[in-house]
Design a protein around this motif. Structure first.
Motif, PDB file in Angstrom:
ATOM      1  N   ILE A   1       0.780  -1.207  -0.049  1.00 29.46           N
ATOM      2  CA  ILE A   1      -0.099   0.108   0.001  1.00 29.46           C
ATOM      3  C   ILE A   1       0.958   1.310  -0.150  1.00 29.46           C
ATOM      4  N   ASN A   2       0.933   2.187  -0.934  1.00 33.51           N
ATOM      5  CA  ASN A   2       1.311   3.531  -0.963  1.00 33.51           C
ATOM      6  C   ASN A   2       0.913   4.307  -0.047  1.00 33.51           C
ATOM      7  N   LEU A   3       1.826   4.725   1.068  1.00 36.90           N
ATOM      8  CA  LEU A   3       1.438   5.616   2.170  1.00 36.90           C
ATOM      9  C   LEU A   3       1.840   7.078   1.692  1.00 36.90           C
ATOM     10  N   GLY A   4       2.227   7.117   0.538  1.00 38.54           N
ATOM     11  CA  GLY A   4       2.579   8.658   0.061  1.00 38.54           C
ATOM     12  C   GLY A   4       3.965   9.208   0.586  1.00 38.54           C
ATOM     13  N   ILE A   5       4.227  10.452   0.193  1.00 36.96           N
ATOM     14  CA  ILE A   5       5.495  11.004   0.522  1.00 36.96           C
ATOM     15  C   ILE A   5       5.700  11.054   2.019  1.00 36.96           C
ATOM     16  N   TYR A   6       6.985  10.675   2.494  1.00 37.88           N
ATOM     17  CA  TYR A   6       7.391  10.404   3.887  1.00 37.88           C
ATOM     18  C   TYR A   6       8.257  11.627   4.163  1.00 37.88           C
ATOM     19  N   GLY A   7       8.591  11.682   5.370  1.00 37.62           N
ATOM     20  CA  GLY A   7       9.304  12.618   6.113  1.00 37.62           C
ATOM     21  C   GLY A   7      10.771  12.481   5.683  1.00 37.62           C
ATOM     22  N   SER A   8      11.675  12.742   6.760  1.00 39.50           N
ATOM     23  CA  SER A   8      12.948  12.835   6.444  1.00 39.50           C
ATOM     24  C   SER A   8      13.746  11.686   7.232  1.00 39.50           C
ATOM     25  N   ALA A   9      12.966  10.868   7.760  1.00 37.97           N
ATOM     26  CA  ALA A   9      13.396   9.756   8.639  1.00 37.97           C
ATOM     27  C   ALA A   9      14.222   8.716   7.723  1.00 37.97           C
ATOM     28  N   LEU A  10      15.534   8.332   8.293  1.00 34.07           N
ATOM     29  CA  LEU A  10      16.160   7.124   7.768  1.00 34.07           C
ATOM     30  C   LEU A  10      16.647   5.978   8.373  1.00 34.07           C
ATOM     31  N   ASN A  11      16.390   6.077   9.835  1.00 36.15           N
ATOM     32  CA  ASN A  11      16.424   5.098  10.558  1.00 36.15           C
ATOM     33  C   ASN A  11      15.466   4.897  11.602  1.00 36.15           C
ATOM     34  N   PHE A  12      15.058   3.582  11.944  1.00 38.71           N
ATOM     35  CA  PHE A  12      13.715   3.350  12.817  1.00 38.71           C
ATOM     36  C   PHE A  12      13.997   2.639  13.795  1.00 38.71           C
ATOM     37  N   SER A  13      13.011   2.435  14.661  1.00 38.23           N
ATOM     38  CA  SER A  13      13.079   1.499  15.716  1.00 38.23           C
ATOM     39  C   SER A  13      11.497   1.361  16.218  1.00 38.23           C
ATOM     40  N   PHE A  14      10.954  -0.104  16.239  1.00 38.78           N
ATOM     41  CA  PHE A  14       9.555  -0.109  16.648  1.00 38.78           C
ATOM     42  C   PHE A  14       9.592  -1.252  17.929  1.00 38.78           C
ATOM     43  N   PRO A  15       9.190  -0.352  19.057  1.00 37.62           N
ATOM     44  CA  PRO A  15       9.371  -1.210  20.163  1.00 37.62           C
ATOM     45  C   PRO A  15       8.159  -2.094  20.509  1.00 37.62           C
ATOM     46  N   GLN A  16       7.087  -1.687  19.686  1.00 36.03           N
ATOM     47  CA  GLN A  16       6.126  -2.652  19.595  1.00 36.03           C
ATOM     48  C   GLN A  16       5.168  -2.287  18.190  1.00 36.03           C
ATOM     49  N   PRO A  17       4.587  -3.294  17.719  1.00 37.64           N
ATOM     50  CA  PRO A  17       4.203  -3.303  16.364  1.00 37.64           C
ATOM     51  C   PRO A  17       3.339  -1.951  15.873  1.00 37.64           C
ATOM     52  N   ASP A  18       2.681  -1.205  16.671  1.00 38.32           N
ATOM     53  CA  ASP A  18       2.155  -0.210  16.655  1.00 38.32           C
ATOM     54  C   ASP A  18       2.820   1.277  16.799  1.00 38.32           C
ATOM     55  N   ILE A  19       3.746   1.157  17.584  1.00 42.28           N
ATOM     56  CA  ILE A  19       4.366   2.191  17.812  1.00 42.28           C
ATOM     57  C   ILE A  19       5.962   2.480  17.337  1.00 42.28           C
ATOM     58  N   GLY A  20       6.216   3.203  16.647  1.00 40.89           N
ATOM     59  CA  GLY A  20       7.453   3.285  15.922  1.00 40.89           C
ATOM     60  C   GLY A  20       8.048   4.845  16.150  1.00 40.89           C
ATOM     61  N   TYR A  21       9.452   4.758  15.905  1.00 41.17           N
ATOM     62  CA  TYR A  21      10.192   6.114  15.872  1.00 41.17           C
ATOM     63  C   TYR A  21      10.985   6.150  14.627  1.00 41.17           C
ATOM     64  N   GLY A  22      11.273   7.439  13.988  1.00 38.98           N
ATOM     65  CA  GLY A  22      12.133   7.405  12.975  1.00 38.98           C
ATOM     66  C   GLY A  22      13.134   8.524  13.312  1.00 38.98           C
ATOM     67  N   VAL A  23      14.206   8.549  12.824  1.00 36.42           N
ATOM     68  CA  VAL A  23      15.402   9.664  12.990  1.00 36.42           C
ATOM     69  C   VAL A  23      15.970   9.863  11.569  1.00 36.42           C
ATOM     70  N   GLY A  24      16.585  10.961  11.471  1.00 34.35           N
ATOM     71  CA  GLY A  24      17.197  11.580  10.108  1.00 34.35           C
ATOM     72  C   GLY A  24      17.729  12.510  10.316  1.00 34.35           C
ATOM     73  N   PRO A  25      18.080  13.305   9.013  1.00 30.90           N
ATOM     74  CA  PRO A  25      18.895  14.618   8.906  1.00 30.90           C
ATOM     75  C   PRO A  25      18.053  15.841   9.648  1.00 30.90           C
ATOM     76  N   GLY A  26      18.597  16.776   9.925  1.00 31.82           N
ATOM     77  CA  GLY A  26      18.106  17.958  10.583  1.00 31.82           C
ATOM     78  C   GLY A  26      17.558  17.871  11.931  1.00 31.82           C
ATOM     79  N   GLY A  27      18.010  16.936  12.652  1.00 33.50           N
ATOM     80  CA  GLY A  27      17.483  16.701  14.094  1.00 33.50           C
ATOM     81  C   GLY A  27      15.873  16.394  14.091  1.00 33.50           C
ATOM     82  N   TYR A  28      15.495  15.929  13.060  1.00 34.91           N
ATOM     83  CA  TYR A  28      13.926  15.539  13.102  1.00 34.91           C
ATOM     84  C   TYR A  28      13.727  14.160  13.864  1.00 34.91           C
TER      85      TYR A  28
END
Length: 721
Positions: free
Chosen positions: A288-315
């Motif tokens: 499924i195409n979720l569309g244009i994404y933010g700037s995150a390049l690395n992710f961590s999902f501590p549980q299936p529904d909750i996830g975090y992503g980080v990338g350039p610019g401190g975002y």
């Protein structure tokens, strides 16, 4: 065509943030340097890493962050491996021309303090820690290391090689090695390894959801997926994935629970990077195409529904619905591209412009900012004439644009003129007369507020790029013209400086300087500064130049007063004789402006970074004369330049060891007329500005003597009035 903008007022920082020492981040919060990795123990507790030794920790799901610093700010942290709420490991490196080293840090109190446990392994690819004491590491040479005492000592496994390592439990782990690449499995904490899968290409993704279920993938022009349900003993092929873009694409893959995962395509198109997300809930049978994404390049999902992503610019972005929607939790403006330029009209009203057509405005000296957007443009420059009228310029994917406002940014008009390439500078003398450079061989001029433009060719047929058009009065101005491909001087290129004395009707060359330059600023018709990787100064209108500071810091030169000059993290208040180095806290400074000696703003980093200081900035060190990273191998006193001189000249010298230094000037009879240096100095290169007018000296022959321990040397100079 007129563009009407809705202004969204956002309070992004309270007043007490500026009571802190030195430079403080205004957006994003808590900081805006690039982030490279994140890892979460649970939905609320996790670590985020990045440049300039950045370590951040949250215990409430990203609502608040604690920055946990280490002493070495040069380390770029790449990976974090949390074991429990108290113990975690960090891997970082310093990779430069002079230093190539990797570091492993550890905390035993939840990140309040970090201490170095190892710097003995070079070129670390990745690590895997199975408990507080036992861990594995592989490097780019294919060596596999193991520690059993918390990282203090590492033993090379002489019987096994490795490229990548991952443990799904304390005993079960996987590594890749060999040519062709082979996936190996251990069930006894690395004592023995057995092959379990053949890999034609390097891993793109490797993740276990539990001890039995895991996914791996690799990519050519197509992405291949495999799944195990028996702890990695066997791997079954899943449907392949074909990228949606024909231009260069790389991928990030993450599986968050059984059958469910997503892909982020990083697509480069006309130098514009776009990230598009796709999600599957049936092991890749459909995406499924979720569309244009933010700037995150690395992710961590501590549980299936909750996830975090980080990338350039401190975002930092977060999802609470399995990755279908993401929100930026470090900037209330969202994930916006780089801020490129800051321009304050007065002590209260200022603008910061950047990518995504972003125009930030403040009317209270940076306490509150509003975001205005004028389209999908990369805005690179701004020049405001008064509180209502201003110009911003940049480029889109296929167009170059200049915009004008006469309503203080409430509304913007596109100036209908076919500029050739991205706007590199804008300067208006008054409401009607202004100039623009667009990175080509022309300076564009208007005499009716941008309605019509004329061109003045100042370049050559060789590839050129113009920068920094500016005027010191209503008639006299300067512009910087860069040449590439070794024209007209052999080498990497050269710089030609042009000057006008008739408000841009004609421009006259001041001659060539070897190597392309980055920024030019004149404070009078005779005195100016240029950034060529080092900062050089002229006192005779650009006919001659001499170095005053060796630094590659930032491209932009800004001035507050004739003798007060800023170049990135460096500042001089005496025309370049002495410089002070400040801790700006930003990994890159795109633009800097001081409103007075104490209050200043920076547009910096790789996101919509804005920083502010109200105390002039935290001083790291004072640099006398030419700052150099190299320690000279001998003592040396240079001939002053220019010589003869009137009224000022620069005396340069170098010290191979630290010691007490005197530099004095004597007249022809041997009488001391000036003491320029009388203090202890470190080894390095220095430059001192000698102004004869300060000592009321007549024309004649003078001598200057450097005393540095056992070293003593005297040279002659001539003052001609």
């Amino acid at each position: 065509m007129r563009k009407f903008i809705i202004i969204i007022l956002v309070l992004i920082a309270s007043q007490n943030i500026f009571a802190q020492v030195g430079w403080q981040w205004v957006n994003p919060l808590p900081q805006g340097n690039d982030l490279s990795s994140c890892s979460f123990l649970n939905a609320n507790t996790g670590f985020v890493l990045g440049g300039l030794g950045t370590i951040m920790r949250t215990s409430n799901g990203g609502q608040n962050w604690k920055i946990q610093n280490i002493e070495n700010k040069s380390i770029w942290f790449q990976s974090v491996y949390p074991i429990d709420n108290f113990v975690a490991y960090l891997v970082g490196n310093i990779h430069s021309q002079s230093i190539y080293k990797d570091y492993i840090y550890k905390t035993t109190n939840g990140g309040d303090n970090w201490f170095l446990v190892s710097d003995s392994i070079l070129s670390i690819n990745n690590c895997a820690f199975v408990n507080a004491n036992t861990g594995f590491c592989v490097n780019s040479d294919g060596n596999l290391y193991k520690t059993t005492n918390g990282g203090y000592n590492w033993k090379k496994d002489l019987n096994n090689q490795g490229v990548y390592i991952y443990f799904s439990s304390e005993q079960t782990g996987f590594k890749t090695s060999g040519n062709p690449l082979q996936l190996f499995r251990t069930t006894n904490q690395g004592v023995t390894w057995t092959p379990c899968f053949q890999l034609p290409y390097s891993l793109n993704c490797f993740k276990f959801l539990n001890e039995m279920t895991g996914y791996l993938s690799y990519a050519t022009s197509t992405m291949f997926f495999y799944k195990t349900t028996n702890g990695g003993l066997n791997w079954d092929a899943l449907p392949t994935y074909t990228p949606n873009a024909s231009t260069y694409t790389d991928y990030y893959v993450n599986f968050t629970n059984d059958c469910t995962g997503f892909i982020i395509e990083n697509t480069w198109n006309l130098a514009v990077q776009q990230r598009q997300a796709f999600r599957t809930t049936n092991d890749g049978a459909n995406w499924i195409n979720l569309g244009i994404y933010g700037s995150a390049l690395n992710f961590s999902f501590p549980q299936p529904d909750i996830g975090y992503g980080v990338g350039p610019g401190g975002y930092i972005v977060k999802t609470t619905n399995y990755g279908y929607n993401w929100s930026c939790i470090t900037s209330q403006f969202g994930c916006i591209g780089k801020s490129n330029y800051v321009d304050f009209i007065n002590s209260q009203i200022g603008y910061v412009v950047g990518e995504s057509g972003a125009v930030f405005k403040t009317t209270d000296t940076g306490l509150n900012w509003s975001l205005q957007n004028i389209g999908n443009y990369k805005l690179t420059f701004a020049n405001f004439i008064n509180t209502l009228t201003g110009y911003v310029g940049g480029s889109g994917i296929s167009t170059v644009n200049l915009f004008k406002t006469t309503t203080g940014g409430m509304q913007w008009d596109t100036i209908p003129y076919n500029f050739y390439s991205a706007i590199t500078s804008i300067y208006f003398i008054d409401a009607n007369t202004g100039f623009v450079t667009d990175g080509g061989s022309y300076v564009f001029k208007t005499t009716n507020g941008g309605l019509n433009w004329s061109t003045t060719g100042i370049g050559h047929s060789a590839p050129t790029k113009n920068f920094d058009v500016h005027f010191v009065n209503s008639t006299t101005g300067f512009v910087l013209n860069n040449f590439y491909s070794g024209y007209p001087i052999p080498g990497p290129g050269s710089t030609e400086i042009y000057k006008t004395t008739n408000t841009g009707e004609t421009w006259n060359s001041l001659g060539f300087i070897s190597a392309p330059s980055l920024s030019l600023k004149f404070v009078s018709e005779n005195t100016g500064y240029i950034n060529r990787g080092n900062i050089q100064k002229t006192t005779n209108g650009g006919l001659n130049w001499f170095a005053v500071l060796n630094t590659g810091d930032a491209r932009e030169i800004r001035t507050l007063a004739p003798n007060t000059v800023y170049v990135g993290s460096y500042k001089t208040t005496n025309g370049g004789t002495n410089w002070t180095f400040y801790n700006t806290k930003a990994q890159s400074i795109n633009s800097i402006q001081y409103l007075n000696e104490l209050t200043g703003f920076i547009a910096g980093g790789n996101g919509a970074g804005i920083l502010k200081t109200t105390d002039g900035g935290e001083i790291i060190s004072s640099v006398y004369g030419i700052a150099s990273n190299e320690i000279p191998d001998k003592f040396l006193l240079h001939q002053n330049y220019p010589n003869p001189f009137n009224p000022s000249t620069v005396i340069r010298y170098q010290l191979s060891v630290a010691g007490f230094i005197t530099l004095k000037v004597f007249d022809l009879l041997g009488k001391e007329v000036a003491a320029l240096v009388n203090e202890k100095q470190n080894a390095g290169s220095y430059a001192v500005d000698f102004n004869s007018a300060e000592f009321n000296l007549p024309s004649g022959i003078y001598f200057y003597t450097l005393n540095a321990g056992e070293f003593k040397e005297t040279r002659k100079m001539v003052l001609v009035k």
